[in-house]
Write a protein that holds these residues in place. Structure first.
Motif, PDB file in Angstrom:
ATOM      1  N   GLU A 383     -19.845 -34.428  -4.911  1.00  0.00           N
ATOM      2  CA  GLU A 383     -20.853 -34.634  -3.862  1.00  0.00           C
ATOM      3  C   GLU A 383     -20.954 -33.402  -2.971  1.00  0.00           C
ATOM      4  O   GLU A 383     -20.203 -32.438  -3.114  1.00  0.00           O
ATOM      5  N   SER A 384     -21.876 -33.449  -2.028  1.00  0.00           N
ATOM      6  CA  SER A 384     -22.058 -32.436  -0.979  1.00  0.00           C
ATOM      7  C   SER A 384     -22.253 -31.023  -1.527  1.00  0.00           C
ATOM      8  O   SER A 384     -21.587 -30.088  -1.080  1.00  0.00           O
ATOM      9  N   PRO A 385     -23.151 -30.790  -2.480  1.00  0.00           N
ATOM     10  CA  PRO A 385     -23.331 -29.431  -3.009  1.00  0.00           C
ATOM     11  C   PRO A 385     -23.983 -28.507  -1.983  1.00  0.00           C
ATOM     12  O   PRO A 385     -24.857 -28.924  -1.217  1.00  0.00           O
ATOM     13  N   THR A 386     -23.557 -27.248  -1.996  1.00  0.00           N
ATOM     14  CA  THR A 386     -24.104 -26.247  -1.077  1.00  0.00           C
ATOM     15  C   THR A 386     -24.177 -24.911  -1.806  1.00  0.00           C
ATOM     16  O   THR A 386     -23.202 -24.475  -2.426  1.00  0.00           O
ATOM     17  N   PHE A 387     -25.337 -24.278  -1.774  1.00  0.00           N
ATOM     18  CA  PHE A 387     -25.543 -23.008  -2.470  1.00  0.00           C
ATOM     19  C   PHE A 387     -24.851 -21.850  -1.747  1.00  0.00           C
ATOM     20  O   PHE A 387     -24.813 -21.805  -0.503  1.00  0.00           O
ATOM     21  N   ALA A 388     -24.333 -20.890  -2.521  1.00  0.00           N
ATOM     22  CA  ALA A 388     -23.937 -19.604  -1.957  1.00  0.00           C
ATOM     23  C   ALA A 388     -25.193 -18.886  -1.470  1.00  0.00           C
ATOM     24  O   ALA A 388     -26.292 -19.146  -1.973  1.00  0.00           O
ATOM     25  N   PRO A 389     -25.065 -17.973  -0.497  1.00  0.00           N
ATOM     26  CA  PRO A 389     -26.261 -17.330   0.038  1.00  0.00           C
ATOM     27  C   PRO A 389     -27.005 -16.450  -0.955  1.00  0.00           C
ATOM     28  O   PRO A 389     -28.153 -16.092  -0.699  1.00  0.00           O
ATOM     29  N   ASN A 390     -26.375 -16.126  -2.086  1.00  0.00           N
ATOM     30  CA  ASN A 390     -27.119 -15.387  -3.118  1.00  0.00           C
ATOM     31  C   ASN A 390     -27.634 -16.322  -4.211  1.00  0.00           C
ATOM     32  O   ASN A 390     -28.250 -15.859  -5.178  1.00  0.00           O
TER      33      ASN A 390
END
Length: 436
Positions: A383-390
């Motif tokens: 759960e709670s996926p978050t992209f790296a800034p690139n």
């Protein structure tokens, strides 16, 4: 039940198992390499001082590149030689081993004070030429950060995309049990090192979200017995309560300009998406449905909100204009559960939680152009996926041997790693922006 799980933040609380005291450095374990990635050799850096070198810089660079999924560093025991200077690199030998690029370097103590001089060079084996090389002077405590900086340079020089190895993450650590349970909001390097406690509470802390400037965090705290949204400066610790309306105050997401938050509020009855102006503290309602609307994120242009709603009978991902009165448009159709979205920095991909036919919750990536979806994680309750800034990696929460840990995976699913504490649970990751 979908209606219960759609409130990602509330559901996450139930997964925060009881455990033990003291927050600590996250330990990272690479669980899956990237077959078919670019072959590279990162040669151990030469050391001109006494005793052992301050850090294994080459090892840190190799781990960074492996976790990106873009590179497959050669094992050290397979290196044909260990050059530390350009005139020692024998390109023919590396070409025979199938290596495309070679990184070399050396470290020596400074003559005029504490610290080190670190030099590195990146070579293109086929062209038999240096691609880039730098010399740095760094303090004793800065060597690890410098290794990540070198990784960023190597990554960008070869892929053309900016590296994200010098960025930070935020997460919630849960330790202790019963009256001794403590929730801490932590900020660390992207790989879990250099953790710093931002907030400690006996009550749950949830949904941290980085401001676009990388200087502020928004989050939900239950420290007053009910949910309230705070904005806190990471450096000074100064904070402000920005919403404590009746009912739900949850899921804050920063606008690209950093002057507004998209939030979930229920003070008017049903949980809906609102835009909260941080200067005036006025909240403007954006969604209107009979279902539960939550987990908003802004598109990079700031014109639309992507969010989760069960208005069609089960949680799915929708898009709605921020400033125009239009109906929400459904974006996901594969499966009966898609929730908790994040959007890539270029706006071209979504990541979210997808329930498989076998009932497992995994992280999926949807290409918004082709509308093709791909499952990239392999856990049972991710759960709670978050992209790296690139946009190259995704961080998410998962379970491992009954404990909450963080997982990272390349957006193509080829490379994966696990970040865990020796004790306690880790949840609610949020990947910070580039540190310009």
């Amino acid at each position: 039940m979908p209606s219960a799980r759609i409130f990602h933040a509330l559901a996450a609380l139930a997964l925060m198992a009881l455990s033990t005291p003291a927050a600590a450095v996250l330990q990272i374990e690479i669980t899956e390499g990237a077959a078919g990635a670019r072959p590279i050799a990162v040669v151990p850096f030469g050391w001109a001082g006494e005793g052992n070198p301050p850090e294994d810089i080459a090892g840190l660079i190799s781990n960074d590149l492996t976790r990106s999924g873009e590179f497959e560093p050669m094992d050290r025991q397979d290196h044909v030689s260990q050059p530390t200077r350009a005139d020692e690199v024998r390109f023919g030998n590396w070409r025979t081993l199938g290596v495309d690029h070679v990184v070399i370097g050396r470290v020596q103590p400074l003559d005029d004070g504490p610290g080190y001089n670190v030099r590195f060079q990146l070579f293109d084996v086929a062209r038999q030429e240096q691609m880039v090389g730098y010399s740095y002077e760094v303090g004793r405590n800065g060597v690890r950060s410098l290794a990540h900086e070198i990784s960023d340079v190597v990554y960008e020089e070869i892929t053309g995309e900016r590296g994200a190895f010098s960025t930070r993450i935020a997460y919630v650590a849960v330790q202790g049990s019963g009256d001794q349970r403590r929730y801490t909001l932590q900020v660390s390097d992207y790989d879990g090192y250099n953790p710093r406690t931002i907030l400690t509470s006996r009550e749950p802390i949830m949904s941290p979200a980085w401001g676009p400037d990388g200087e502020r965090l928004a989050y939900v705290s239950f420290e007053e017995g009910r949910p309230a949204i705070y904005v806190q400066r990471v450096a000074s610790g100064g904070r402000k309560k920005v919403s404590s309306r009746a009912g739900i105050n949850g899921a804050p997401a920063w606008s690209p300009g950093g002057d507004r938050l998209a939030v979930t509020l229920s003070h008017e009855g049903n949980p809906e998406i609102y835009v909260l102006d941080l200067a005036s503290n006025e909240a403007r309602r954006v969604t209107r449905s009979g279902g539960i609307d939550t987990s908003p994120v802004w598109t990079p242009d700031g014109e639309n909100l992507i969010f989760t709603s069960d208005r069609s009978g089960g949680p799915q991902i929708y898009s709605i204009p921020v400033d125009r009165s239009e109906r929400a448009r459904r974006l996901t159709f594969e499966g009966n559960y898609n929730a908790d979205p994040d959007i890539s920095p270029d706006g071209e991909r979504l990541t979210f939680v997808h329930r498989m036919q076998n009932g497992r919750f995994r992280i999926a990536v949807l290409d918004r152009g082709s509308e093709l979806m791909r499952v990239v994680s392999e856990g049972q309750l991710d759960e709670s996926p978050t992209f790296a800034p690139n946009g190259g990696m995704i961080l998410f929460a998962t379970d491992h041997r009954g404990r909450g840990v963080l997982g990272s995976v390349s957006t193509d699913g080829r490379a994966a790693a696990r970040l865990s504490q020796s004790q306690g649970d880790v949840r609610e990751p949020a990947w910070g922006p580039f540190r310009d």
